[in-house]
Scaffold this motif. Sequence first.
Motif, mmCIF file in Angstrom:
data_model
loop_
_atom_site.group_PDB
_atom_site.id
_atom_site.type_symbol
_atom_site.label_atom_id
_atom_site.label_comp_id
_atom_site.label_asym_id
_atom_site.label_seq_id
_atom_site.Cartn_x
_atom_site.Cartn_y
_atom_site.Cartn_z
ATOM 1 N N ALA A 111 0.829 -1.210 0.000
ATOM 2 C CA ALA A 111 0.000 0.000 0.000
ATOM 3 C C ALA A 111 0.861 1.256 0.000
ATOM 4 O O ALA A 111 0.542 2.235 -0.688
ATOM 5 N N ARG A 112 1.941 1.228 0.773
ATOM 6 C CA ARG A 112 2.845 2.392 0.798
ATOM 7 C C ARG A 112 3.479 2.626 -0.578
ATOM 8 O O ARG A 112 3.552 3.756 -1.063
ATOM 9 N N ILE A 113 3.932 1.555 -1.191
ATOM 10 C CA ILE A 113 4.549 1.666 -2.524
ATOM 11 C C ILE A 113 3.514 2.167 -3.537
ATOM 12 O O ILE A 113 3.802 3.067 -4.336
ATOM 13 N N ALA A 114 2.323 1.619 -3.489
ATOM 14 C CA ALA A 114 1.263 2.037 -4.417
ATOM 15 C C ALA A 114 0.929 3.519 -4.239
ATOM 16 O O ALA A 114 0.686 4.233 -5.220
ATOM 17 N N ALA A 115 0.924 3.996 -2.999
ATOM 18 C CA ALA A 115 0.645 5.411 -2.740
ATOM 19 C C ALA A 115 1.718 6.299 -3.355
ATOM 20 O O ALA A 115 1.411 7.351 -3.928
ATOM 21 N N TRP A 116 2.972 5.885 -3.267
ATOM 22 C CA TRP A 116 4.063 6.661 -3.873
ATOM 23 C C TRP A 116 3.981 6.615 -5.401
ATOM 24 O O TRP A 116 4.220 7.617 -6.067
ATOM 25 N N VAL A 117 3.664 5.452 -5.943
ATOM 26 C CA VAL A 117 3.557 5.303 -7.401
ATOM 27 C C VAL A 117 2.404 6.156 -7.936
ATOM 28 O O VAL A 117 2.481 6.696 -9.042
ATOM 29 N N ARG A 118 1.369 6.304 -7.155
ATOM 30 C CA ARG A 118 0.199 7.086 -7.567
ATOM 31 C C ARG A 118 0.552 8.547 -7.853
ATOM 32 O O ARG A 118 -0.043 9.162 -8.739
ATOM 33 N N LEU A 119 1.522 9.088 -7.148
ATOM 34 C CA LEU A 119 1.872 10.499 -7.335
ATOM 35 C C LEU A 119 2.335 10.802 -8.766
ATOM 36 O O LEU A 119 1.734 11.651 -9.437
ATOM 37 N N PRO A 120 3.380 10.144 -9.286
ATOM 38 C CA PRO A 120 3.759 10.444 -10.676
ATOM 39 C C PRO A 120 2.740 9.913 -11.692
ATOM 40 O O PRO A 120 2.631 10.447 -12.801
ATOM 41 N N MET A 121 2.002 8.894 -11.313
ATOM 42 C CA MET A 121 0.983 8.356 -12.210
ATOM 43 C C MET A 121 -0.086 9.403 -12.513
ATOM 44 O O MET A 121 -0.697 9.394 -13.584
ATOM 45 N N GLN A 122 -0.278 10.322 -11.583
ATOM 46 C CA GLN A 122 -1.244 11.395 -11.780
ATOM 47 C C GLN A 122 -0.916 12.178 -13.058
ATOM 48 O O GLN A 122 -1.809 12.547 -13.811
ATOM 49 N N ALA A 123 0.352 12.423 -13.303
ATOM 50 C CA ALA A 123 0.767 13.138 -14.511
ATOM 51 C C ALA A 123 0.428 12.328 -15.771
ATOM 52 O O ALA A 123 -0.015 12.890 -16.779
ATOM 53 N N LEU A 124 0.613 11.026 -15.710
ATOM 54 C CA LEU A 124 0.260 10.172 -16.851
ATOM 55 C C LEU A 124 -1.244 10.204 -17.108
ATOM 56 O O LEU A 124 -1.679 10.249 -18.263
ATOM 57 N N LEU A 125 -2.034 10.178 -16.036
ATOM 58 C CA LEU A 125 -3.489 10.237 -16.191
ATOM 59 C C LEU A 125 -3.928 11.573 -16.783
ATOM 60 O O LEU A 125 -4.842 11.628 -17.614
ATOM 61 N N ILE A 126 -3.266 12.632 -16.369
ATOM 62 C CA ILE A 126 -3.567 13.955 -16.935
ATOM 63 C C ILE A 126 -3.204 13.968 -18.425
ATOM 64 O O ILE A 126 -3.971 14.470 -19.258
ATOM 65 N N GLY A 127 -2.059 13.415 -18.772
ATOM 66 C CA GLY A 127 -1.663 13.342 -20.178
ATOM 67 C C GLY A 127 -2.633 12.530 -21.011
ATOM 68 O O GLY A 127 -2.960 12.895 -22.149
ATOM 69 N N TRP A 128 -3.111 11.436 -20.454
ATOM 70 C CA TRP A 128 -4.078 10.590 -21.145
ATOM 71 C C TRP A 128 -5.365 11.377 -21.406
ATOM 72 O O TRP A 128 -5.888 11.373 -22.517
#
Length: 140
Positions: A111-128
Amino acid sequence: MSDPETPSRWSRRPLRYLMGLLYVVAGVSHFRAPRAFERVVPHQLPRPKALVYLSGLAEIALGVGVLFERTRRLSAWGIIALLIAVFPANVYTVTDDVAPELVPEKLNSVARIAAWVRLPMQALLIGWAWLYTRPNEAEE
């Protein structure tokens, strides 16, 4: 004529349907498990349950809206705005170590790792989402 390096509207369509489905499912999950989402609302924000339901409604409406050509661009901009608006909750999940509270103890590190991964993933979702803010060739 289309630029050969730009994906055509036909090649992007299946991804748009996937995006719409993902946001609808995510929005529905706000109503199925509101307490889990309430925990990630920063304490400084008022009425966490209302914010959870509001963001869930927004995800459902925008997810459906992106599916239709008439509302695609406005909905994509709405998704971008929503992703920016919920980013503080994603940061709060990491900085206040909220993620482990949302899963069984044996999954705390995941869960901790997923929470950290979610932060930069936000930029990918915005790009999508941004892909669908542009006019189609027929509109240009």
